[in-house]
Write a protein that holds these residues in place. Structure first.
Motif, PDB file in Angstrom:
ATOM      1  N   VAL A   1       0.861  -1.182   0.000  1.00  0.00           N
ATOM      2  CA  VAL A   1       0.000   0.000   0.000  1.00  0.00           C
ATOM      3  C   VAL A   1       0.897   1.232   0.000  1.00  0.00           C
ATOM      4  CG1 VAL A   1      -1.812   1.286   1.194  1.00  0.00           C
ATOM      5  CG2 VAL A   1      -1.784  -1.209   1.315  1.00  0.00           C
ATOM      6  N   THR A   2       0.672   2.116  -0.968  1.00  0.00           N
ATOM      7  CA  THR A   2       1.439   3.366  -1.050  1.00  0.00           C
ATOM      8  C   THR A   2       0.454   4.511  -1.233  1.00  0.00           C
ATOM      9  OG1 THR A   2       3.247   2.175  -2.150  1.00  0.00           O
ATOM     10  CG2 THR A   2       3.307   4.574  -2.230  1.00  0.00           C
ATOM     11  N   LEU A   3       0.237   5.260  -0.182  1.00  0.00           N
ATOM     12  CA  LEU A   3      -0.752   6.337  -0.242  1.00  0.00           C
ATOM     13  C   LEU A   3      -0.125   7.716  -0.423  1.00  0.00           C
ATOM     14  CD1 LEU A   3      -3.313   5.215   2.486  1.00  0.00           C
ATOM     15  CD2 LEU A   3      -3.271   4.702   0.038  1.00  0.00           C
ATOM     16  N   ARG A   4       1.159   7.864  -0.101  1.00  0.00           N
ATOM     17  CA  ARG A   4       1.820   9.163  -0.215  1.00  0.00           C
ATOM     18  C   ARG A   4       2.514   9.299  -1.568  1.00  0.00           C
ATOM     19  NH1 ARG A   4      -1.338   9.465   3.024  1.00  0.00           N
ATOM     20  NH2 ARG A   4      -1.125   9.715   5.284  1.00  0.00           N
ATOM     21  N   ALA A   5       1.742   9.164  -2.607  1.00  0.00           N
ATOM     22  CA  ALA A   5       2.269   9.282  -3.963  1.00  0.00           C
ATOM     23  C   ALA A   5       1.294  10.116  -4.782  1.00  0.00           C
ATOM     24  CB  ALA A   5       2.443   7.899  -4.595  1.00  0.00           C
ATOM     25  N   GLU A   6       1.739  10.540  -5.958  1.00  0.00           N
ATOM     26  CA  GLU A   6       0.859  11.343  -6.826  1.00  0.00           C
ATOM     27  C   GLU A   6      -0.411  10.564  -7.127  1.00  0.00           C
ATOM     28  OE1 GLU A   6       0.931  13.551 -11.223  1.00  0.00           O
ATOM     29  OE2 GLU A   6       2.757  12.696 -10.374  1.00  0.00           O
ATOM     30  N   GLN A   7      -0.262   9.281  -7.348  1.00  0.00           N
ATOM     31  CA  GLN A   7      -1.406   8.383  -7.517  1.00  0.00           C
ATOM     32  C   GLN A   7      -1.320   7.305  -6.438  1.00  0.00           C
ATOM     33  OE1 GLN A   7      -1.472   6.792 -11.508  1.00  0.00           O
ATOM     34  NE2 GLN A   7      -2.504   8.581 -12.337  1.00  0.00           N
ATOM     35  N   PRO A   8      -2.100   7.432  -5.373  1.00  0.00           N
ATOM     36  CA  PRO A   8      -2.098   6.383  -4.337  1.00  0.00           C
ATOM     37  C   PRO A   8      -2.304   5.018  -4.980  1.00  0.00           C
ATOM     38  CG  PRO A   8      -3.366   8.269  -3.611  1.00  0.00           C
ATOM     39  CD  PRO A   8      -3.029   8.523  -5.045  1.00  0.00           C
ATOM     40  N   GLU A   9      -1.618   4.008  -4.446  1.00  0.00           N
ATOM     41  CA  GLU A   9      -1.619   2.694  -5.086  1.00  0.00           C
ATOM     42  C   GLU A   9      -1.763   1.575  -4.072  1.00  0.00           C
ATOM     43  OE1 GLU A   9       1.548   1.424  -8.126  1.00  0.00           O
ATOM     44  OE2 GLU A   9       2.142   0.344  -6.305  1.00  0.00           O
ATOM     45  N   VAL A  10      -2.539   0.569  -4.451  1.00  0.00           N
ATOM     46  CA  VAL A  10      -2.635  -0.677  -3.694  1.00  0.00           C
ATOM     47  C   VAL A  10      -2.320  -1.807  -4.662  1.00  0.00           C
ATOM     48  CG1 VAL A  10      -4.137  -2.262  -2.425  1.00  0.00           C
ATOM     49  CG2 VAL A  10      -4.368   0.217  -2.086  1.00  0.00           C
TER      50      VAL A  10
ATOM     51  N   MET B   1     -11.253   7.868  -8.570  1.00  0.00           N
ATOM     52  CA  MET B   1     -11.736   6.523  -8.286  1.00  0.00           C
ATOM     53  C   MET B   1     -10.555   5.563  -8.376  1.00  0.00           C
ATOM     54  SD  MET B   1     -15.306   6.454 -10.484  1.00  0.00           S
ATOM     55  CE  MET B   1     -14.517   7.041 -11.992  1.00  0.00           C
ATOM     56  N   TRP B   2     -10.768   4.341  -7.910  1.00  0.00           N
ATOM     57  CA  TRP B   2      -9.741   3.307  -8.015  1.00  0.00           C
ATOM     58  C   TRP B   2      -9.865   2.609  -9.364  1.00  0.00           C
ATOM     59  CZ3 TRP B   2      -5.795   2.825  -4.675  1.00  0.00           C
ATOM     60  CH2 TRP B   2      -5.924   3.420  -3.414  1.00  0.00           C
ATOM     61  N   PHE B   3      -8.719   2.414 -10.027  1.00  0.00           N
ATOM     62  CA  PHE B   3      -8.692   1.762 -11.331  1.00  0.00           C
ATOM     63  C   PHE B   3      -7.640   0.651 -11.357  1.00  0.00           C
ATOM     64  CE2 PHE B   3     -10.546   5.850 -12.397  1.00  0.00           C
ATOM     65  CZ  PHE B   3     -11.522   5.515 -13.338  1.00  0.00           C
ATOM     66  N   LEU B   4      -8.031  -0.484 -11.927  1.00  0.00           N
ATOM     67  CA  LEU B   4      -7.084  -1.563 -12.210  1.00  0.00           C
ATOM     68  C   LEU B   4      -6.344  -1.172 -13.482  1.00  0.00           C
ATOM     69  CD1 LEU B   4      -5.907  -4.469 -12.075  1.00  0.00           C
ATOM     70  CD2 LEU B   4      -7.958  -5.238 -13.295  1.00  0.00           C
ATOM     71  N   ILE B   5      -5.030  -0.872 -13.366  1.00  0.00           N
ATOM     72  CA  ILE B   5      -4.284  -0.411 -14.530  1.00  0.00           C
ATOM     73  C   ILE B   5      -3.277  -1.434 -15.044  1.00  0.00           C
ATOM     74  CG2 ILE B   5      -4.561   2.006 -13.885  1.00  0.00           C
ATOM     75  CD1 ILE B   5      -1.546   1.930 -13.069  1.00  0.00           C
TER      76      ILE B   5
ATOM     77  N   GLN C   1      -0.569 -10.357  -9.793  1.00  0.00           N
ATOM     78  CA  GLN C   1      -0.508  -9.174  -8.937  1.00  0.00           C
ATOM     79  C   GLN C   1      -1.161  -8.022  -9.683  1.00  0.00           C
ATOM     80  OE1 GLN C   1       3.034  -6.419  -7.373  1.00  0.00           O
ATOM     81  NE2 GLN C   1       2.776  -8.267  -6.117  1.00  0.00           N
ATOM     82  N   ALA C   2      -2.182  -7.452  -9.071  1.00  0.00           N
ATOM     83  CA  ALA C   2      -2.935  -6.365  -9.680  1.00  0.00           C
ATOM     84  C   ALA C   2      -2.454  -5.025  -9.140  1.00  0.00           C
ATOM     85  CB  ALA C   2      -4.421  -6.536  -9.388  1.00  0.00           C
ATOM     86  N   GLN C   3      -2.267  -4.076 -10.027  1.00  0.00           N
ATOM     87  CA  GLN C   3      -1.889  -2.712  -9.645  1.00  0.00           C
ATOM     88  C   GLN C   3      -3.140  -1.844  -9.746  1.00  0.00           C
ATOM     89  OE1 GLN C   3       1.049  -0.916 -12.170  1.00  0.00           O
ATOM     90  NE2 GLN C   3       1.302   0.885 -10.895  1.00  0.00           N
ATOM     91  N   VAL C   4      -3.597  -1.348  -8.609  1.00  0.00           N
ATOM     92  CA  VAL C   4      -4.819  -0.543  -8.549  1.00  0.00           C
ATOM     93  C   VAL C   4      -4.450   0.842  -8.031  1.00  0.00           C
ATOM     94  CG1 VAL C   4      -7.222  -0.489  -7.766  1.00  0.00           C
ATOM     95  CG2 VAL C   4      -6.034  -2.683  -7.949  1.00  0.00           C
ATOM     96  N   VAL C   5      -4.798   1.892  -8.795  1.00  0.00           N
ATOM     97  CA  VAL C   5      -4.417   3.249  -8.405  1.00  0.00           C
ATOM     98  C   VAL C   5      -5.649   4.131  -8.244  1.00  0.00           C
ATOM     99  CG1 VAL C   5      -2.177   3.073  -9.559  1.00  0.00           C
ATOM    100  CG2 VAL C   5      -4.123   4.061 -10.788  1.00  0.00           C
ATOM    101  N   TYR C   6      -5.477   5.179  -7.441  1.00  0.00           N
ATOM    102  CA  TYR C   6      -6.559   6.130  -7.163  1.00  0.00           C
ATOM    103  C   TYR C   6      -6.304   7.381  -7.982  1.00  0.00           C
ATOM    104  CZ  TYR C   6      -9.974   8.718  -4.315  1.00  0.00           C
ATOM    105  OH  TYR C   6     -11.061   9.441  -3.874  1.00  0.00           O
ATOM    106  N   THR C   7      -7.138   7.614  -8.989  1.00  0.00           N
ATOM    107  CA  THR C   7      -6.912   8.729  -9.894  1.00  0.00           C
ATOM    108  C   THR C   7      -8.224   9.129 -10.550  1.00  0.00           C
ATOM    109  OG1 THR C   7      -5.520   9.511 -11.721  1.00  0.00           O
ATOM    110  CG2 THR C   7      -6.395   7.265 -11.894  1.00  0.00           C
ATOM    111  N   ALA C   8      -8.152  10.200 -11.328  1.00  0.00           N
ATOM    112  CA  ALA C   8      -9.334  10.674 -12.055  1.00  0.00           C
ATOM    113  C   ALA C   8      -9.122  10.470 -13.551  1.00  0.00           C
ATOM    114  CB  ALA C   8      -9.576  12.149 -11.761  1.00  0.00           C
ATOM    115  N   LEU C   9     -10.207  10.295 -14.275  1.00  0.00           N
ATOM    116  CA  LEU C   9     -10.115  10.200 -15.721  1.00  0.00           C
ATOM    117  C   LEU C   9      -9.736  11.559 -16.294  1.00  0.00           C
ATOM    118  CD1 LEU C   9     -13.328   8.090 -16.458  1.00  0.00           C
ATOM    119  CD2 LEU C   9     -10.963   7.295 -16.431  1.00  0.00           C
TER     120      LEU C   9
END
Length: 203
Positions: free
Chosen positions: A132-141, A191-195, A176-184
């Motif tokens: 879990v990385t929340l302190r990034a430009e795009q928070p990521e799980v 929202m969270w997106f599977l990228i 392993q899925a990379q899911v990030v919190y970003t806007a379109l």
């Protein structure tokens, strides 16, 4: 492309498709001639639990990311089940984005061009948190999961008969899925997106 199986059943068709033992000691059986120490055995130092203690903020992100991952995976199944009805907008709405969206749409078009569709859905099992990385430009799980595609078969749209396929690489894949919190693009709502989704082998 060994790293990203959308579906194991589809992955066998083309380069575009994706988706310890105990060691015996050499000293065994020999008598122990080392003198017994009379020094008191020190009390073991407690070790940290193997499961990380997530903060409230991290746990909320994990819960949301898992939910969107499952939703994105379901939308991918739906798109492959009915390629003519699949669309970029539907996949985005369900949480599929980035280069993974491009790969999904490529597979949908590949099947559509050949009159194929996937019959059945993948089962998402054993979802766990890798990081879990929340302190990034795009928070990521990042999530680890096992995808079981044993109930999926590839069929012809016209006849509903199975498409002949090779032996494939198995029906159960650890990913392993990379899911990030970003806007379109052009939107402010995040929202969270599977990228991305990386194949880690069998499970």
């Amino acid at each position: 492309m060994p790293r990203r199986p959308l579906l194991a059943a589809v992955a066998t068709l083309s380069t575009l498709t994706l988706l310890t033992a105990c060691n015996g000691s050499p000293e065994a059986g020999r008598p122990n001639t080392t003198p017994t120490s009379t020094t008191p055995t020190p009390t073991p130092t407690p070790t940290a639990p193997s499961t990380p203690a997530w903060t409230t903020e991290e746990q909320a992100a994990i819960t949301a990311a898992k939910s969107r991952y499952v939703a994105a995976r379901a939308a991918i199944d739906t798109a492959l089940n009915n390629p003519p009805a699949a669309s970029r907008e539907k996949l985005l709405q369900a949480g599929t984005g980035g280069k993974w969206l491009v790969e999904v749409l490529t597979n949908v078009q590949f099947n559509l061009d050949r009159g194929w569709y996937a019959d059945g859905k993948a089962s998402v099992e054993g979802v766990s948190v890798a990081s879990v990385t929340l302190r990034a430009e795009q928070p990521e799980v990042r999530l680890n999961a096992c995808l079981d595609s044993s109930k999926i078969s590839l069929r012809y749209q016209a006849t509903r008969k199975p498409v002949p396929v090779g032996p494939g690489s198995g029906k159960r894949h650890k990913v392993q899925a990379q899911v990030v919190y970003t806007a379109l693009t052009g939107q402010s709502k995040k929202m969270w997106f599977l990228i991305d989704e990386t194949d880690l082998g069998s499970c």
